[in-house]
Each structure stands twice: as C-alpha cells, then as structure tokens.
Design an enzyme around this catalytic site. Sequence first.
Site, PDB file in Angstrom:
ATOM      1  N   HIS A  11       0.838  -1.361   0.140  1.00 25.76           N
ATOM      2  CA  HIS A  11      -0.071  -0.097  -0.049  1.00 25.76           C
ATOM      3  C   HIS A  11       0.703   1.184   0.035  1.00 25.76           C
ATOM      4  O   HIS A  11       2.032   1.051   0.287  1.00 25.76           O
ATOM      5  CB  HIS A  11      -0.950   0.327   1.256  1.00 25.76           C
ATOM      6  CG  HIS A  11      -0.384  -0.057   2.567  1.00 25.76           C
ATOM      7  ND1 HIS A  11       0.314   0.779   3.165  1.00 25.76           N
ATOM      8  CD2 HIS A  11      -0.321  -1.230   3.251  1.00 25.76           C
ATOM      9  CE1 HIS A  11       0.692   0.449   4.335  1.00 25.76           C
ATOM     10  NE2 HIS A  11       0.589  -0.941   4.363  1.00 25.76           N
ATOM     11  N   ALA A 425      -0.979  17.855   3.966  1.00 25.44           N
ATOM     12  CA  ALA A 425      -0.960  19.030   3.086  1.00 25.44           C
ATOM     13  C   ALA A 425      -0.202  20.039   4.073  1.00 25.44           C
ATOM     14  O   ALA A 425      -0.897  20.402   4.966  1.00 25.44           O
ATOM     15  CB  ALA A 425      -2.333  19.473   2.757  1.00 25.44           C
TER      16      ALA A 425
END
Length: 610
Positions: A11, A425
């Site tokens: 993943h 972010a």
Amino acid sequence: MRILGISAFYHDSAAALIENGHIVAAAQEERFTRKKHDASFPANALAYCLAEAGCGMAGVDHVVFYDKPFLKFERLLETYLATSPRGFRSFRMAMPLWIKEKLFQKNLLRKHLGKLAGSKEWSGSLLFSEHHLAHAASAFFPSPFASAAVLTMDGVGEWCTTSLGLGRGNSLEIIKEIRFPHSLGLLYSAFTYYTGFKVNSGEYKVMGLAPYGRPRFAQTILDNLIDLKDDGSFRVDQRYFDYCTGLTMTSPAFHRLFGAEPRKPETPLTQREMDLAASIQAVTEEVVLKLARFARQETGERHLCLAGGVALNCVANGKLLKNRIFDDIWIQPAAGDAGGAVGAALAAWHGHLGKGRLANGRDGMAGAYLGPAYGQGEIERRLAAAGAVYKVLSDSEIIADTVEGLVQGKAVGWMQGRMEFGPRALGGRSILGDPRSPTMQKTLNLKVKYRESFRPFAPSVRREDVAEWFDIDTDSPYMLLVGDVLDRRRLPLGPDEGALFGIDRLNVPRSEIPAVTHVDYSARVQTVHHDTNPRYWELLSAFKERTGCPVLVNTSFNVRGEPIVCTPEDAFRCFMGTEIECLVVGNCFLRKEDQPSALRQDYKECFELD
C-alpha cells in the site's frame, strides 16, 4: 551518484531519488493515478523523479526496494503452517498472487524498470533493504541529529513490527525488535476495523474521535489483549484477533469481550465507539512512552527519531514531547510505507556504499516539498484548457486577494510550488480557512471535504508565532505534533456547555481560533518556515497584519476518498465540484461565481457520481 528508492505492491507506493546523498525528489503514486493508497508499481512517481533529476534510467546507479520479499513470504508461510488448518482460506487466497508475482519480485521490478528505460528488462544494480531498516533510515539520516535513538513502529514488515535502532554519523544499527504477530500497529488497526473504519487509512479517524470519549476500556485492553512490560515490550493475545489466519482483524472472542459485533461502516457513531477510540489511543500512548523510556536508557542518546505508521499518531508524539524523555525528537513526515522509498535509498547510500552524511540544518527533507511544481505559463495553459476563468495577479496582489477571501469567511484552495511528500498538506496543496470562524470546521467537513463532522483541522502558524498561541515552542513543520491551545486563548464554557458529552461538544467554540481547537483544547500544529515555503509564510504574515491572528486552517486539498491534488487540473476539478469559493494556483486567482454555470454543474455531477 543517483539512487532510486521504491516502495510498492502493498500500500502507498512511492518513489524517491537521491543524488550524492541529497533528496532530489519523492512522490506517491496515488497522486498521479488518483487511486487512494495505490499499491501498484510507481511508474508515474518514478518518471517524475527522473524528470526532476534531469536523467533517465541510464543515469541511475542503484535501485533499492524497501523490503525483502523472501523474508515476507517466509513469515506468511510459517504463520499459515503454525495456525493450520484455521488459516487455510486466507492461505488459499494469498498463495496464487505470491507464486505468480510477489515471490519473483526481482524479475517483476526489472521488467517495470525496463519499461522506463525503453528496454525489455533493466540490468542495473538492484538492491533490497529490510523493511524496518528502511523506516529507520528514513527517520535518522534526514534528521538534524549527529546521533540518535531510532524507534520504528508499524503493522509488520517482514517479521519485525517494532524496532529500536541506534544511529551515529553514517551508521545505523537495529539493536532490538518485536516480531510478528505482536504488533502495536495491528492492535490499533483492529480497533479501526472494530469501530467501523477502513484499516490502513482510517486510523487517523480513530485518533480524531478519541477526544470525544472516555478511556473506559483501556484497562480491559491491558488486562486481555496486550501484555505490556515496563520496558515497552509486549505480547498480543492472538485469541482475540484474526489477522494471522482470517480475512478480518478481530475474532469472535474480541467481540464477546467488548459486548458487540463490529460497527458497520457508515452507520451512526455512538458514544461506545468514541470510548473505544479513547481507550486504544490511551493504551497506544502508554506503549509509546514506555518504549521511549527504554530507548533512552538502552542507548543513552539525547535525541529520538521516529518512523513507521504509528509515528503518524501525532497525539502520542505530542505526549512524548511533553514528557521530555528526550531533549528533542524528529519524525519522518512520510512515516508510513511511502517513506520507505526515501529510507531504502538512504540506507544504500550510507550503509551499502559507506558514504558520509550531509549537513542537514533543520533536516534533510526540505520541508517535504519534494513533489512536482508547475511554472506560471504551464499553469495558465492547463487551466485555460480545462475551461477555467481566472485572473493573473502580481505576487503582492495574490497575497492580498487571498487574505480578503479568507477574511470574508471563504474556503480557499491553495496550490503553490512543489507538492508535499507524505500524507499531510503543508501549504503546497491545501484548503485554507479563517480559524476564528466558529462554523468553519463544520463547513469544511460537510460542504467541502464531504467527510465526518467530528474530524479536526490543523492550524498553520508562523514558527516565530507558535508559542504565542500553543503550548509548544519547537519546530513542527510536518504537522506531526499535537499541542494545546494556550489558556489565555481559550474561551470560558457556560455550565450547560461544560456538561455536554461526546459529539454534542463539537459545535461549542473553545478558543479564539475555534476552527482548529479540538474538543480537548488540542491542535495538530504546523509551524511554517520562511526558508522552506516563503509564499505561505507571507500569506500568514499578511493575514496576521490584517486580523492580528497569525494562524490559518489548513487541510489537505482533496475530498473524501480521493488523494491530495497534484496538477492544476486536479485542483480545478476539486474546486468546481465542491463548495470551495476561491482557488489560487500560482499567480492565477479564480472565483467560483466567475466560472461558466454549465461547467460548474458538470463538475458537481461528476463528484456526485464518484
């Protein structure tokens, strides 16, 4: 000399490129394919890294994969044999893929790399790092410390689930480890599954839900599920779990212990789930603190580095910082498997090749701004091709107009400079808002992010202002430390408000910056530094000058179920399909009301279909 690091096939696939020990580029494959947690070979991320370095595969000296497939296969096979016949169903499903592909990953990697090189198969130097060594290398070598203890904690690599390493100069040695099936990461993931969230992506939801509950199940966990010793070592009682042999995380014994079957996804959350989240969070913090105390005692080091998926638990990290077990800690911003690409490359540079370390200054991750950027001309061409209506502004105008939108209470999409590497972010691909608004959290969650209303948002604050608002006064550039809002910034609660419990506490303003103040007065702080992100720092400075507040709401530029945006087209699509009111890409400023109404409807329907 150039070294490519690769994380893939499980993943969060990613690629990273280092040049003479310097990290030139790093990116996750999901950002390019738009598939959340994409596990495929990171062809797009690799192509980007090569383009950023200005070379092709011919210019790469070594490629390093982030774990050893044969050791992982050995662990799977031994686990199936040890638990036979219970694990036969899982064994039958896993083996065909292993025999067809994963067992022969060396050949598979050479074929994929050959496509990038324009040949049938790449014949260069291909190396393999152990999984937890890659994690440890990603934590220590970019850190600012000459020497440090290194803790890695995740679900599982080959056999190791938790390791203690010692880094000195360009050497790194794993000196202690805990092995599968005893795993703190898998224990936390079991509660992620049990409370109705998705394993390997919903753990941060459990962490965000925890402050709404009471840890009334913590002792049950410690008495039954995990045998925790004073040195932080532990054993997990496998009778309560199914991850070794089955297709789920928890067993019927687990469900009997906690009195119910797992919550079905998307069903209403109850106080019970909140209490379960609070309980596993409390136990995790206790384990991490015990491991850290042992690491300090065992190594004698004054500094600590962290990596592995558990290191993304910023609440536990904040508790670790407050306890002052170490003088300072540094956490790899891409602490999960994606960061293994960076670690694998650095492990080869320092360990395999014996090369010295660079002077890192604050750290060697360049603020994690290691992804692609777009020039102004290219931004304009791409936005125009997408049908966008925009104004091109000067640098000072772009800051002024953005501040004006924020002050008016608008949600602002902010895409500037290089894309961040890792799950957060950090002012490169962000949605911004005014933290003083008591409705901003709910608005962003429900109308922009399309996600659960309880989810908290992080504050971005200039590094020089952080101690004026939060109870930490240290660098936190990667949003991986939680601190409390200072008492003098808090608002008094009325008697009725103080008596509220659970999710009812969500809409009560608790401070001067309610949009980023969680129900326990905590906040996941990002300190912004002028040298790594000058435009974002200037925006915060202008917002402070206008409002007296140097803080902005910062959340990732995406909607639920999608990766963070990468390109100007991605940003425009997210802007048009949500209630984001302004979009700033480079020096292009877009307002929602200026966009063609037909285009707005098309994008809205597109998101609804998604």
